[in-house]
Write an enzyme that holds these catalytic residues in place. Structure first.
Site, PDB file in Angstrom:
ATOM      1  N   SER A  23       0.930  -1.331   0.075  1.00 47.24           N
ATOM      2  CA  SER A  23      -0.050   0.093   0.150  1.00 47.24           C
ATOM      3  C   SER A  23       0.831   1.350  -0.229  1.00 47.24           C
ATOM      4  O   SER A  23       1.843   1.437   0.425  1.00 47.24           O
ATOM      5  CB  SER A  23      -1.048  -0.069   1.312  1.00 47.24           C
ATOM      6  OG  SER A  23       0.143   0.159   2.447  1.00 47.24           O
ATOM      7  N   CYS A  46      -3.683  -4.576  -7.831  1.00 51.86           N
ATOM      8  CA  CYS A  46      -3.081  -3.023  -8.102  1.00 51.86           C
ATOM      9  C   CYS A  46      -3.547  -2.516  -9.439  1.00 51.86           C
ATOM     10  O   CYS A  46      -3.312  -1.335  -9.642  1.00 51.86           O
ATOM     11  CB  CYS A  46      -1.713  -3.094  -7.617  1.00 51.86           C
ATOM     12  SG  CYS A  46      -0.800  -3.695  -8.911  1.00 51.86           S
TER      13      CYS A  46
HETATM   14  P1  NAD Z   1       0.530  -3.702   3.093  1.00 55.17           P
HETATM   15  O1  NAD Z   1       1.316  -2.316   2.746  1.00 55.17           O
HETATM   16  O2  NAD Z   1      -0.355  -3.785   4.061  1.00 55.17           O
HETATM   17  O3  NAD Z   1       1.679  -4.793   3.164  1.00 55.17           O
HETATM   18  C1  NAD Z   1       2.492  -5.041   2.542  1.00 55.17           C
HETATM   19  C2  NAD Z   1       3.758  -5.462   3.251  1.00 55.17           C
HETATM   20  O4  NAD Z   1       4.349  -4.593   4.008  1.00 55.17           O
HETATM   21  C3  NAD Z   1       3.477  -6.924   4.154  1.00 55.17           C
HETATM   22  O5  NAD Z   1       4.589  -7.940   3.861  1.00 55.17           O
HETATM   23  C4  NAD Z   1       3.426  -6.413   5.247  1.00 55.17           C
HETATM   24  O6  NAD Z   1       3.797  -7.378   6.352  1.00 55.17           O
HETATM   25  C5  NAD Z   1       4.300  -5.341   5.265  1.00 55.17           C
HETATM   26  N1  NAD Z   1       3.767  -4.086   6.375  1.00 55.17           N
HETATM   27  C6  NAD Z   1       2.547  -3.767   6.597  1.00 55.17           C
HETATM   28  N2  NAD Z   1       2.454  -2.784   7.462  1.00 55.17           N
HETATM   29  C7  NAD Z   1       3.604  -2.391   7.823  1.00 55.17           C
HETATM   30  C8  NAD Z   1       4.257  -1.471   8.583  1.00 55.17           C
HETATM   31  N3  NAD Z   1       3.617  -0.893   9.369  1.00 55.17           N
HETATM   32  N4  NAD Z   1       5.699  -1.482   8.661  1.00 55.17           N
HETATM   33  C9  NAD Z   1       6.396  -2.355   8.151  1.00 55.17           C
HETATM   34  N5  NAD Z   1       5.992  -3.104   7.134  1.00 55.17           N
HETATM   35  C10 NAD Z   1       4.493  -3.217   6.954  1.00 55.17           C
HETATM   36  O7  NAD Z   1      -0.229  -4.053   1.622  1.00 55.17           O
HETATM   37  P2  NAD Z   1      -1.354  -5.183   1.375  1.00 55.17           P
HETATM   38  O8  NAD Z   1      -2.643  -4.932   2.172  1.00 55.17           O
HETATM   39  O9  NAD Z   1      -0.644  -6.554   1.723  1.00 55.17           O
HETATM   40  O10 NAD Z   1      -1.474  -5.307  -0.089  1.00 55.17           O
HETATM   41  C11 NAD Z   1      -2.470  -4.701  -0.738  1.00 55.17           C
HETATM   42  C12 NAD Z   1      -1.769  -3.336  -1.292  1.00 55.17           C
HETATM   43  O11 NAD Z   1      -0.788  -3.527  -2.394  1.00 55.17           O
HETATM   44  C13 NAD Z   1      -2.698  -2.480  -2.180  1.00 55.17           C
HETATM   45  O12 NAD Z   1      -2.513  -0.971  -1.847  1.00 55.17           O
HETATM   46  C14 NAD Z   1      -2.161  -2.712  -3.497  1.00 55.17           C
HETATM   47  O13 NAD Z   1      -2.504  -1.462  -4.541  1.00 55.17           O
HETATM   48  C15 NAD Z   1      -0.753  -2.879  -3.270  1.00 55.17           C
HETATM   49  N6  NAD Z   1      -0.235  -3.518  -4.358  1.00 55.17           N
HETATM   50  C16 NAD Z   1       0.564  -2.664  -5.334  1.00 55.17           C
HETATM   51  C17 NAD Z   1       1.409  -3.138  -6.452  1.00 55.17           C
HETATM   52  C18 NAD Z   1       2.017  -2.478  -7.366  1.00 55.17           C
HETATM   53  O14 NAD Z   1       2.711  -3.269  -7.915  1.00 55.17           O
HETATM   54  N7  NAD Z   1       1.939  -1.116  -7.378  1.00 55.17           N
HETATM   55  C19 NAD Z   1       1.103  -4.728  -6.496  1.00 55.17           C
HETATM   56  C20 NAD Z   1       0.447  -5.546  -5.823  1.00 55.17           C
HETATM   57  C21 NAD Z   1      -0.061  -4.690  -4.675  1.00 55.17           C
END
Ligand code: NAD
Length: 504
Positions: free
Chosen positions: A234, A289
């Site tokens: 995200s 995404c």
């Molecule tokens: P997320 O950001 O919640 O988590 C992603 C990763 O970050 C996970 O491994 C998680 O453990 C880690 N994380 C979460 N909170 C954290 C924190 N406070 N500090 C450090 N690390 C942390 O995302 P999600 O809910 O797993 O996935 C969905 C999101 O990913 C959506 O926003 C989507 O658009 C995005 N996404 C983007 C792409 C792209 O290529 N741009 C591709 C796939 C998904």
């Protein structure tokens, strides 16, 4: 959700220096099957200290691996690719089980991941340097690529198999070692991937897996032996990863969230377009995404688009996907996420939009199900337009003409992708040239990231310089060394006298 109890469930192991171990973690999280709503595993969260040990294992494996001839590194990937093909159905089933997407979607995900391995198999050609002879009198110049060191991948829940594969096949074949921190919500696909890499003959410590949440991620961001970080998730976390990682002197490529627009011109083939809009917005239950999130209907396209979507999406079969092929759309990842996505329908109503199709139904299932929704008459000031919902909700904005539709993109803070449906080459060209996004689809509902091209998200959908995949990934996972060489004509008195005589 972190818990401290440890019931007897499948404990998800981590991989360090070629050994699978269960974390004796104080904190752990539940892994669910979203189709049934049942907990199917327990994943321990690594402490900073445990995470540091995994990085040390990757650092210890680096000298031998980076010195391994590039063709041998490629051969490991060829073997890995064969194993992925052999285990294709099992991998797709794991994705469906822990994520909830349909089996057809899971198979497509596995295929996309395999394509990155195929790209990485070409590394001997991709990593070649450049030479310019005689750049000055008798001086030759060349540039060669070196690995950067220990690379880290931190990945989201929505593509448990594919997104890690956007990263490590390329990082490894470039001569780096790797630590993967998969999403704690979906760690099982990563574990199977690690087993297959080992079976393919990858030496111990070259690829490692650590599980965890913020504590583990922060330890990776701060560890002095980590050289480069690839993140997908995200936008708020992507920005955080980028800022903390680069402040610590690391290379960071950090892909964030999205709000993708789909423009429908009045001349588009309406039946085809409606099908593609639905596939784009509701595929993987909207958790992509690159999912279409806002349809921008131009002129008289408005009413047929909304009516077509309501009719089509209203008939979609929504249900549990695990072991069940006869479903068009599966559950979302968690009950809380389903409730959050559904809450946007009430927010939209109170902001003055018209909920033309409400996906809340009585599903008679414990799975995290929510049907497709269509929200009409959305305005750029509304939350449903501005925020990433990441679920099966498609907003419809009405625009008077192409210029108005193009301007909608300028208001958007994200910039992952955008699509136009039209028969007009002029409209398509204007859109391609001027829409404010990095991945463009012309009569293609999802301009999917393909292994051979970089995934060029713009604005707050990407933080960094070199994007994930394609040629930019080779640059990201290597650093260059430029050498200027001059060999002066030498006095040969130091040579062996017999040999010197023989030259006369
Ligand atoms: P997320 O950001 O919640 O988590 C992603 C990763 O970050 C996970 O491994 C998680 O453990 C880690 N994380 C979460 N909170 C954290 C924190 N406070 N500090 C450090 N690390 C942390 O995302 P999600 O809910 O797993 O996935 C969905 C999101 O990913 C959506 O926003 C989507 O658009 C995005 N996404 C983007 C792409 C792209 O290529 N741009 C591709 C796939 C998904």
């Amino acid at each position: 959700m972190a818990t401290t109890t440890a019931p007897s469930l499948e404990a998800v192991p981590m991989l360090s220096n070629g050994k699978w171990t269960e974390l004796k973690a104080k904190r752990s999280g539940d892994v669910y099957n979203p189709s049934t709503g049942k907990v199917i595993g327990r994943v321990g969260y690594a402490t900073a200290e445990e995470t540091g040990r995994v990085v040390e294992a990757a650092a210890a494996a680096l000298p031998a691996w980076s010195n391994t001839p590039v063709v041998e590194r490629a051969r490991v990937m060829f073997r890995f690719r064969a194993l992925l093909e052999q285990n294709f159905e099992e991998l797709a089933a794991i994705v469906t089980r822990e994520h909830g997407k349909t089996l057809a979607e899971a198979r497509a995900e596995v295929n996309r991941g395999i394509e990155v391995v195929e790209f990485a198999c070409g590394i001997p050609s991709l990593i070649m340097g450049e030479v310019l002879p005689n750049i000055a009198t008798d001086v030759d110049a060349d540039a060669i690529r070196h690995p950067v060191g220990v690379c880290v991948g931190i990945t989201p829940y929505n593509f448990p198999f594919m997104v890690p594969l956007w990263m490590f096949p390329i990082a490894l074949t470039c001569g780096n070692t790797f630590v993967l921190k998969p999403s704690e919500k979906v760690p099982l696909s990563a574990v199977r991937t690690g087993e297959l890499l080992t079976e393919a003959g990858l030496p111990d410590g070259v690829f490692n897996i650590v599980h965890g949440d913020k504590e583990c991620v922060d330890a990776l961001l701060d560890h002095p032996k980590v050289a480069a970080i690839s993140f997908v998730g995200s936008t708020p976390i992507a920005k955080y990863i980028y800022e903390r990682g680069t402040a610590n002197g690391k290379r960071v490529q950090s892909a964030g969230g999205a709000k993708n627009h789909l423009i429908i011109m009045p001349d588009a083939d309406m039946d085809q377009t409606v099908k593609q809009l639905a596939a784009s917005a509701y595929g993987c239950a909207g958790q992509r995404c690159m999912a279409g999130s806002v349809a921008v209907a131009v002129g008289k396209a408005g009413d047929p688009v909304v009516q077509g979507l309501v009719d089509y999406a209203g008939k979609m079969r929504v249900g549990p996907t695990d072991g069940n092929e006869g479903v068009d759309m599966g559950p979302v990842i968690r009950a809380e996420h389903r409730d959050k996505v559904a809450s946007y329908l009430d927010i939209a109503k109170s902001d003055g939009a018209n909920v033309a199709l409400d996906g809340r139904r009585d599903f008679k299932s414990e799975g995290f199900l929510l049907g497709p929704s269509v929200v009409d008459r959305v305005k750029p000031s509304m939350r449903v337009w501005k925020e990433e919902i990441f679920g099966p909700v498609l907003s419809v904005v009405r625009a008077g003409d192409l210029d108005e539709a193009l301007a909608v993109g300028d208001e958007c803070e994200y910039g992952n992708g955008a699509v136009i449906f039209t028969r007009s080459g002029y409209a398509a060209r204007q859109f391609k040239q001027h829409f404010n996004a990095g991945m463009i689809g012309i009569n293609v509902g999802v301009p999917a990231p393909m292994a051979w091209f970089p995934f060029t998200g713009w604005n707050r959908s990407f933080f960094g310089d070199l994007h994930i995949q394609g040629s930019e990934s080779i640059q990201f996972y290597t650093r260059q060394k430029v050498t200027l060489t001059r060999w002066p004509k030498s006095d040969d008195s130091h040579l062996d006298p017999v040999w010197r005589e023989s030259r006369k």
